[in-house]
Write a protein that holds these residues in place. Structure first.
Motif, PDB file in Angstrom:
ATOM      1  N   ASP A   1      16.641  40.007  54.432  1.00  0.00           N
ATOM      2  CA  ASP A   1      15.377  40.082  53.695  1.00  0.00           C
ATOM      3  C   ASP A   1      14.182  39.784  54.585  1.00  0.00           C
TER       4      ASP A   1
ATOM      5  N   GLN B   1      15.897  51.483  55.667  1.00  0.00           N
ATOM      6  CA  GLN B   1      15.535  51.258  54.255  1.00  0.00           C
ATOM      7  C   GLN B   1      16.797  51.091  53.400  1.00  0.00           C
TER       8      GLN B   1
ATOM      9  N   LYS C   1      18.227  47.637  54.004  1.00  0.00           N
ATOM     10  CA  LYS C   1      17.438  46.589  53.321  1.00  0.00           C
ATOM     11  C   LYS C   1      17.801  46.490  51.855  1.00  0.00           C
ATOM     12  N   LEU C   2      18.235  47.633  51.268  1.00  0.00           N
ATOM     13  CA  LEU C   2      18.535  47.663  49.834  1.00  0.00           C
ATOM     14  C   LEU C   2      20.037  47.609  49.537  1.00  0.00           C
TER      15      LEU C   2
ATOM     16  N   SER D   1      17.866  45.829  44.741  1.00  0.00           N
ATOM     17  CA  SER D   1      16.503  45.376  45.035  1.00  0.00           C
ATOM     18  C   SER D   1      16.216  43.997  44.467  1.00  0.00           C
TER      19      SER D   1
END
Ligand SMILES: [Zn+2]
Length: 370
Positions: free
Chosen positions: A218, A359, A362-363, A367
């Motif tokens: 994160d 991306q 990160k997910l 979320s």
């Protein structure tokens, strides 16, 4: 043997405890002697151990602690009632087979002479030097077993299972494999994943397993930030730092456990996995792991500086860091920060992940907050 199931007697006086080897929960269980030993909690079957596969494990006085060679490797049964213990003992004819048997001796002989010499070093020079010599000699299968146990331990502490988003997972595995290749690690283990916990940390476990905790992901703002930290962890792996720490902290009892091939049969493996997860290394080991990370990042044509920036950002936000954060085991000193900054280079290699892959990574846990 009769096929009539016998409910074992006198179980209520002193409870029989079962650990399933996956969670740390103590389960109070009932035993039933049928053609195998049946272990049940509130009438629900938990395990069924063949008598021939049951082995005695190290345990405190007054407790018969058992493991099963064909069950979950870390599962343990603890019997406190003497009459019940005697009853079980009578049925398990191979209870002590794993002690110094012919197989055990073969394993000792199988071990390299160099390892035996190193044991002598424990006596002559004390443990630290022996740990240095022995660490690279720990046989791969033993290392892998410790890695497996450490993985279980880590998932127990930090979250049951890895985040499953397929695109995110693929991106993480790609990143880890690029680093593993550049690091020249021959472990072909494909285990790598993100665990859903807010703790900012990352681990490279024996056997080449790489995990990052969502808290760190994160806070990471680019693949290079994360990669530098993973490269540092791979450095510890490459230098056998966790094995060295294990031998150093576990001392002779762990060495003897290793020699007798009894790493799964005793508490040694539980101890081992715990110290891998909670490892903190010497200043020299930290510097060497930094050197390694710098080399790997340069080899990939990327800068090691972003990793330092990520660590700095975590310090800034956390203030006094809690025990399990990466900064607790890796204090970011002025020296470290200055060194990684000095080694900054303009990128000469392709990005480690595309924007889209980053991306997705990160997910990987969705979320939401964990
Ligand atoms: Zn480190």
């Amino acid at each position: 043997m009769s096929d009539v199931s016998i409910e074992a007697p006198a179980q209520s006086a002193k409870p029989t405890i079962f650990f399933d080897g996956v969670s740390s929960r103590r389960r109070q269980v009932m035993l039933t002697f049928s053609d195998a030993l049946e272990i049940a909690e509130d009438g629900k079957a938990l395990a069924r151990w063949a008598y021939a596969d049951i082995r005695r494990a190290d345990g405190p006085a007054g407790v018969l602690r058992l493991a099963c060679t064909t069950g979950s490797p870390l599962a343990r049964l603890e019997i406190r009632d003497a009459a019940l213990a005697a009853d079980v003992t009578a049925r398990c004819l191979h209870l002590d087979d794993h002690q110094t048997t012919r197989r055990g001796i073969a394993k000792i002989v199988g071990w390299s002479v160099a390892a035996a010499v190193s044991i002598v070093c424990v006596v002559l020079f004390g443990v630290p030097l022996a740990a240095d010599r022995l660490a690279p000699l720990v046989p791969k299968p033993v290392e892998r077993r410790i890695g497996d146990a450490a993985e279980v331990q880590m998932k127990t502490i930090f979250g049951r299972s890895v985040c499953e988003d397929p695109a995110g997972k693929a991106a993480f595995i790609k990143l880890v494999n690029r680093l593993r290749d550049a690091a020249g690690l021959d472990d072909d283990s494909m285990t790598a994943g993100v665990l859903p916990t807010s703790v900012p940390n990352a681990f490279a476990l024996p056997g080449g397993k790489v995990f990052v905790l969502k808290g760190l992901l994160d806070k990471a703002e680019s693949p290079d930030e994360l990669a530098g930290i993973l490269a540092h962890e791979l450095g510890h792996l490459k230098h056998y730092d966790n094995m060295r720490g294990l031998i150093y902290n576990g001392g002779t009892s762990f060495l003897i456990g290793l020699l007798f091939g009894d790493v799964t049969g005793s508490s040694a493996v539980i101890f081992a996995s715990r110290s891998v997860v909670e490892a903190s290394y010497s200043r020299e080991a930290e510097t060497a792991a930094d050197t390694f990370a710098i080399e790997i990042m340069h080899k990939l044509g990327r800068s090691p500086k972003p990793a330092a920036e990520l660590m700095f950002r975590i310090t800034g936000k956390e203030g006094g860091s809690t025990l399990t954060t990466i900064l607790a085991s890796h204090p970011l000193t002025e020296d470290r920060l200055a060194r990684m900054t000095r080694e900054d280079r303009p990128a000469s290699g392709p990005p480690l992940l595309t924007d889209k892959e980053w991306q997705s990574l990160k997910l990987v846990c969705g979320s939401g907050k964990v």
